[in-house]
Design an enzyme around this catalytic site. Structure first.
Site, PDB file in Angstrom:
ATOM      1  N   ARG A  68       5.465 -12.399   9.643  1.00  0.00           N
ATOM      2  CA  ARG A  68       5.954 -11.604   9.699  1.00  0.00           C
ATOM      3  C   ARG A  68       6.974 -11.068   9.849  1.00  0.00           C
ATOM      4  O   ARG A  68       7.453 -11.748  11.355  1.00  0.00           O
ATOM      5  CB  ARG A  68       5.486 -10.557   9.492  1.00  0.00           C
ATOM      6  CG  ARG A  68       4.516  -9.967  11.278  1.00  0.00           C
ATOM      7  CD  ARG A  68       4.016  -8.349  11.375  1.00  0.00           C
ATOM      8  NE  ARG A  68       3.099  -8.128  10.618  1.00  0.00           N
ATOM      9  CZ  ARG A  68       3.205  -7.017   9.146  1.00  0.00           C
ATOM     10  NH1 ARG A  68       4.359  -6.442   9.472  1.00  0.00           N
ATOM     11  NH2 ARG A  68       2.113  -6.888   8.966  1.00  0.00           N
ATOM     12  N   GLU A 118       0.815  -1.384   0.047  1.00  0.00           N
ATOM     13  CA  GLU A 118       0.194  -0.293   0.081  1.00  0.00           C
ATOM     14  C   GLU A 118       1.187   1.150  -0.043  1.00  0.00           C
ATOM     15  O   GLU A 118       1.374   1.035   0.821  1.00  0.00           O
ATOM     16  CB  GLU A 118      -1.014  -0.131   1.332  1.00  0.00           C
ATOM     17  CG  GLU A 118      -1.806   0.760   1.365  1.00  0.00           C
ATOM     18  CD  GLU A 118      -2.282   1.518   2.528  1.00  0.00           C
ATOM     19  OE1 GLU A 118      -2.751   0.297   3.144  1.00  0.00           O
ATOM     20  OE2 GLU A 118      -3.433   2.312   2.424  1.00  0.00           O
ATOM     21  N   LYS A 131       4.086   0.760   9.328  1.00  0.00           N
ATOM     22  CA  LYS A 131       4.712   2.382   8.691  1.00  0.00           C
ATOM     23  C   LYS A 131       3.900   3.449   9.314  1.00  0.00           C
ATOM     24  O   LYS A 131       4.430   4.985   9.866  1.00  0.00           O
ATOM     25  CB  LYS A 131       3.929   2.515   7.432  1.00  0.00           C
ATOM     26  CG  LYS A 131       4.474   1.079   6.261  1.00  0.00           C
ATOM     27  CD  LYS A 131       4.276   1.157   5.197  1.00  0.00           C
ATOM     28  CE  LYS A 131       3.065   0.246   5.031  1.00  0.00           C
ATOM     29  NZ  LYS A 131       2.391   0.316   3.389  1.00  0.00           N
TER      30      LYS A 131
HETATM   31  P1  ATP Z   1       3.285  -2.314   8.082  1.00  0.00           P
HETATM   32  O1  ATP Z   1       2.117  -2.798   9.011  1.00  0.00           O
HETATM   33  O2  ATP Z   1       4.135  -2.395   8.207  1.00  0.00           O
HETATM   34  O3  ATP Z   1       2.050  -1.078   7.501  1.00  0.00           O
HETATM   35  P2  ATP Z   1       1.977  -3.362   5.686  1.00  0.00           P
HETATM   36  O4  ATP Z   1       1.328  -5.135   5.739  1.00  0.00           O
HETATM   37  O5  ATP Z   1       0.673  -2.682   6.158  1.00  0.00           O
HETATM   38  O6  ATP Z   1       3.034  -3.097   6.654  1.00  0.00           O
HETATM   39  P3  ATP Z   1       1.326  -3.980   2.960  1.00  0.00           P
HETATM   40  O7  ATP Z   1       1.998  -1.624   2.011  1.00  0.00           O
HETATM   41  O8  ATP Z   1       0.761  -3.708   2.564  1.00  0.00           O
HETATM   42  O9  ATP Z   1       2.145  -3.319   4.528  1.00  0.00           O
HETATM   43  O10 ATP Z   1       2.869  -4.739   2.475  1.00  0.00           O
HETATM   44  C1  ATP Z   1       2.814  -5.160   1.367  1.00  0.00           C
HETATM   45  C2  ATP Z   1       2.823  -6.554   1.581  1.00  0.00           C
HETATM   46  O11 ATP Z   1       4.551  -6.558   2.732  1.00  0.00           O
HETATM   47  C3  ATP Z   1       2.651  -7.737   2.106  1.00  0.00           C
HETATM   48  O12 ATP Z   1       2.067  -8.138   1.170  1.00  0.00           O
HETATM   49  C4  ATP Z   1       2.220  -7.525   3.650  1.00  0.00           C
HETATM   50  O13 ATP Z   1       2.378  -9.666   3.587  1.00  0.00           O
HETATM   51  C5  ATP Z   1       4.120  -8.109   3.393  1.00  0.00           C
HETATM   52  N1  ATP Z   1       4.995  -7.920   4.993  1.00  0.00           N
HETATM   53  C6  ATP Z   1       4.455  -5.942   5.609  1.00  0.00           C
HETATM   54  N2  ATP Z   1       5.415  -6.471   7.051  1.00  0.00           N
HETATM   55  C7  ATP Z   1       5.900  -7.334   7.030  1.00  0.00           C
HETATM   56  C8  ATP Z   1       6.572  -7.660   7.564  1.00  0.00           C
HETATM   57  N3  ATP Z   1       7.396  -7.201   8.706  1.00  0.00           N
HETATM   58  N4  ATP Z   1       7.545  -8.663   7.281  1.00  0.00           N
HETATM   59  C9  ATP Z   1       7.315 -10.209   6.050  1.00  0.00           C
HETATM   60  N5  ATP Z   1       6.229  -9.548   5.190  1.00  0.00           N
HETATM   61  C10 ATP Z   1       5.810  -7.955   5.227  1.00  0.00           C
HETATM   62 MG    MG Z   2      -1.246  -3.782   4.575  1.00  0.00          MG
END
Ligand code: ATP
Ligand code: MG
Length: 593
Positions: free
Chosen positions: A291, A52, A301
């Site tokens: 994760r 995102e 984020k």
């Molecule tokens: P955050 O929780 O850090 O804001 P998010 O999951 O909302 O991250 P996205 O932009 O939706 O962020 O993430 C894109 C991809 O990265 C998703 O497929 C998610 O599963 C993966 N991802 C995000 N954070 C992690 C992590 N800490 N370890 C592994 N994969 C991750």
């Molecule tokens: Mg997300």
């Protein structure tokens, strides 16, 4: 949350067994192999990374990129980069640009398959209308608070919305009017008609669309209804023909909902398109993995944004940040990130990885690839009294002992030198073997010197040393075989280039930054000493006009990288990491028992 030593070090599961199958593959790759063998997807592998664009990518995202791109590359499949830009409120072009740069820097290649979920809005809208027609979705007038109240709890079933039984025609009309902008934000939602008593709360008539009069970064003002993530996500993967839809564990109990949405669209459809609703749409397989969490780091984020917005760091790419851009500026290499991702593997339980493991991977790579140079961080002037005034010698220095092809370079030696302050002690304790009054040491690639005099300022600080050199020890060896206990780095003072060096420590003082007293925030655990700026350092003259992000090993000091803040007059370096590999040490001591 405590950190389990075993897990933190090895990335292994709590009982110590790594979750790898017979072929030595992680569980995701095992699934891919099985699908290839069974022909489930016609031998096709398609993965994606779906960020995102509401912030910069972090090291957790790197794990996901390495997994998704790695699988596509290993199995001859395709990898897509897709912006999951369904929420207009927090998304910005700056984030899109940074994400593209970071994914590319990591080496993941999406070819021409860069997609935006917002390009699928029209198609998603049509499927929503289809669900209304099939009696599987309805327009609801409950407020957000009421929806929550009606949902029930884990132990109590929810209650049905009073709007649940609107007629199909009424729903079609209201949804069209929602879409035309007739209602204010939050006045109505479109909800799936599933089961308000379902044990999985995600299945209790989840919201599919909300009203939001907000400008979208790509769609402008074309839409005032926006799809919820859960409604949108599975269709994005379906439209792109993703086979293995890999996501993090917290989406495990959303999977039944994604499946329900696709099954609902597919009801009345057939493979050949002869059904009343046409041809079936592709149904990807979602696979969840744990994760990444790193000790002494926050990863969400939202929290990283707070650090940037409130000025706790210098920006998203501050070298203390766990962002890919921050790590890059710090001096990390893509190779180090890949070997880290490989080492931690993928599995099904959440754990916290020690930062020393990441640094270990970094050192392994930098040791192979970084040219060695000499630098002095806290200079102490040294005069070699018996060295001829005005004489300069060019001495040979090895560029990289790990890489014979890297060759040698010349470093100038003269009467006035800089040594490291901490390499001298006037009254050395027993275990201090470096320079002291009357003691002889080796200057790397140069000569043996002996300290003869110590000059102090009015406050008693040592400001200058006088030494004698032994001309017979040129190159650093004594022909008579006498030994010294220390070899020091040094610079010729008139030739040295001024530099600023920034030293970094963990951004947080606690392994778990969330560990705060009631009523406080994670920022209470910020490390006030995470950045130390040394303004008066020197580097050897071979480090001339160098491009930002060029990496070096400063002999005996660690790995450093040129910061973009450098000017023609003054180079700025970031300390990437010290030389001391604490992870390798822990590993050794564990092996020994
Ligand atoms: P955050 O929780 O850090 O804001 P998010 O999951 O909302 O991250 P996205 O932009 O939706 O962020 O993430 C894109 C991809 O990265 C998703 O497929 C998610 O599963 C993966 N991802 C995000 N954070 C992690 C992590 N800490 N370890 C592994 N994969 C991750
Ligand atoms: Mg997300």
């Amino acid at each position: 949350m405590g950190i389990d030593k075993d897990r933190e070090i090895s990335g292994k599961s709590p009982n110590g067994s790594e979750e790898r199958g017979e072929r030595g593959l992680d569980f995701v790759r095992q699934i891919v192999v099985e699908d290839m063998q069974s022909g489930r997807w016609g031998g096709r592998v398609a993965t994606r990374f779906p960020p995102e664009p509401n912030g910069y990518l972090h090291i957790g995202h790197a794990k996901s990129i390495c997994l998704n791109y790695g699988i596509a590359a290993e199995f001859g499949g395709q990898f897509n980069l897709r912006f999951d830009d369904t929420n207009p409120e927090k998304e910005e072009q700056e984030y899109v640009d940074s994400i593209i740069e970071d994914v590319r820097w990591l080496g993941a290649d999406w070819d021409d398959r860069l997609f935006y979920a917002s390009d699928y809005f029209q198609q998603m809208y049509e499927w929503a209308v289809e669900l209304i027609r099939k009696g599987k979705a309805y327009v609801c007038d409950l407020t957000g608070d009421q929806v929550r109240e009606y949902r029930g709890t884990l132990t109590q079933p929810g209650r049905e919305s009073p709007y649940r039984n609107r007629t199909i025609d009424e729903n079609l009309e209201l949804f069209a009017r929602m879409c035309q902008g007739e209602f204010p934000d939050g006045a109505k939602t479109l909800r799936a008609k599933i089961d308000m008593a379902h044990p999985n709360l995600n299945m209790r008539d989840p919201i599919m669309y909300r009203i939001l009069h907000e400008t979208h970064h790509r769609q402008g003002d074309q839409w005032c209804i926006y799809p919820m993530y859960d409604w949108a996500h599975g269709f994005e993967d379906s439209l792109e023909g993703i086979t293995h839809s890999i996501c993090t564990l917290e989406f495990e109990n959303h999977r039944p909902l994604y499946d329900w949405f696709i099954d609902a669209v597919n009801e009345g459809r057939t493979d050949d398109g002869s059904g009343p609703w046409g041809k079936k749409i592709h149904h990807p397989q979602q696979i969840e993995f744990a994760r990444l969490s790193l000790a002494y780091t926050v990863m969400s984020k939202r929290k990283l944004l707070k650090l940037v917005k409130e000025g706790f760091v210098r920006g998203w790419d501050d070298p203390r940040m766990p962002t890919i851009s921050g790590l890059r500026r710090r001096g990390y290499s893509p190779a180090a990130m890949w070997s880290f991702a490989k080492l931690i593997g993928v599995n099904k339980f959440n754990s916290t990885v020690d930062i020393t493991l990441l640094e270990h991977c970094l050192r392994e790579d930098l040791n192979q690839t970084s040219p060695r140079v000499m630098a002095v961080l806290r200079p102490l002037k040294v005069i070699i009294d018996n060295y001829p005034q005005g004489q300069v010698e060019e001495l040979d220095a090895v560029n990289n002992p790990e890489d014979p092809a890297a060759g040698t370079r010349k470093v100038p030696f003269s009467r006035e030198l800089y040594l490291e302050q901490e390499d001298f002690m006037e009254n050395p304790p027993k275990k201090f073997f470096r320079l002291a009054p009357g003691r002889e040491v080796r200057l790397r690639y140069a000569y043996f010197i002996t300290c003869t005099d110590v000059i102090k300022d009015a406050q008693g600080n040592v400001v200058e040393l006088h030494c004698l050199y032994d001309p017979a020890t040129r190159g650093g060896d004594a022909p008579d075989g006498r030994k010294v206990k220390a070899t020091l780095h040094w610079l010729s003072a008139p030739h040295a280039r001024p530099a600023e060096v920034r030293l970094y420590d963990n951004l947080f003082t606690k392994p778990d930054p969330e560990d705060v007293p009631e009523g406080q925030e994670f920022t209470a655990n910020l490390n006030p000493n995470s950045l130390e700026v040394l303004a008066d350092c020197y580097v050897e003259p071979s480090v001339a006009e160098v491009a930002p992000l060029t990496r070096y090993q400063f002999e005996r000091l660690g790995y450093f990288c040129v910061d973009p803040d450098s000017t023609a007059d003054k180079l700025v370096f970031n300390r990437t990491v010290t030389l001391k590999d604490t992870w390798a040490k822990i590993q050794q001591s564990q092996q020994q028992g």
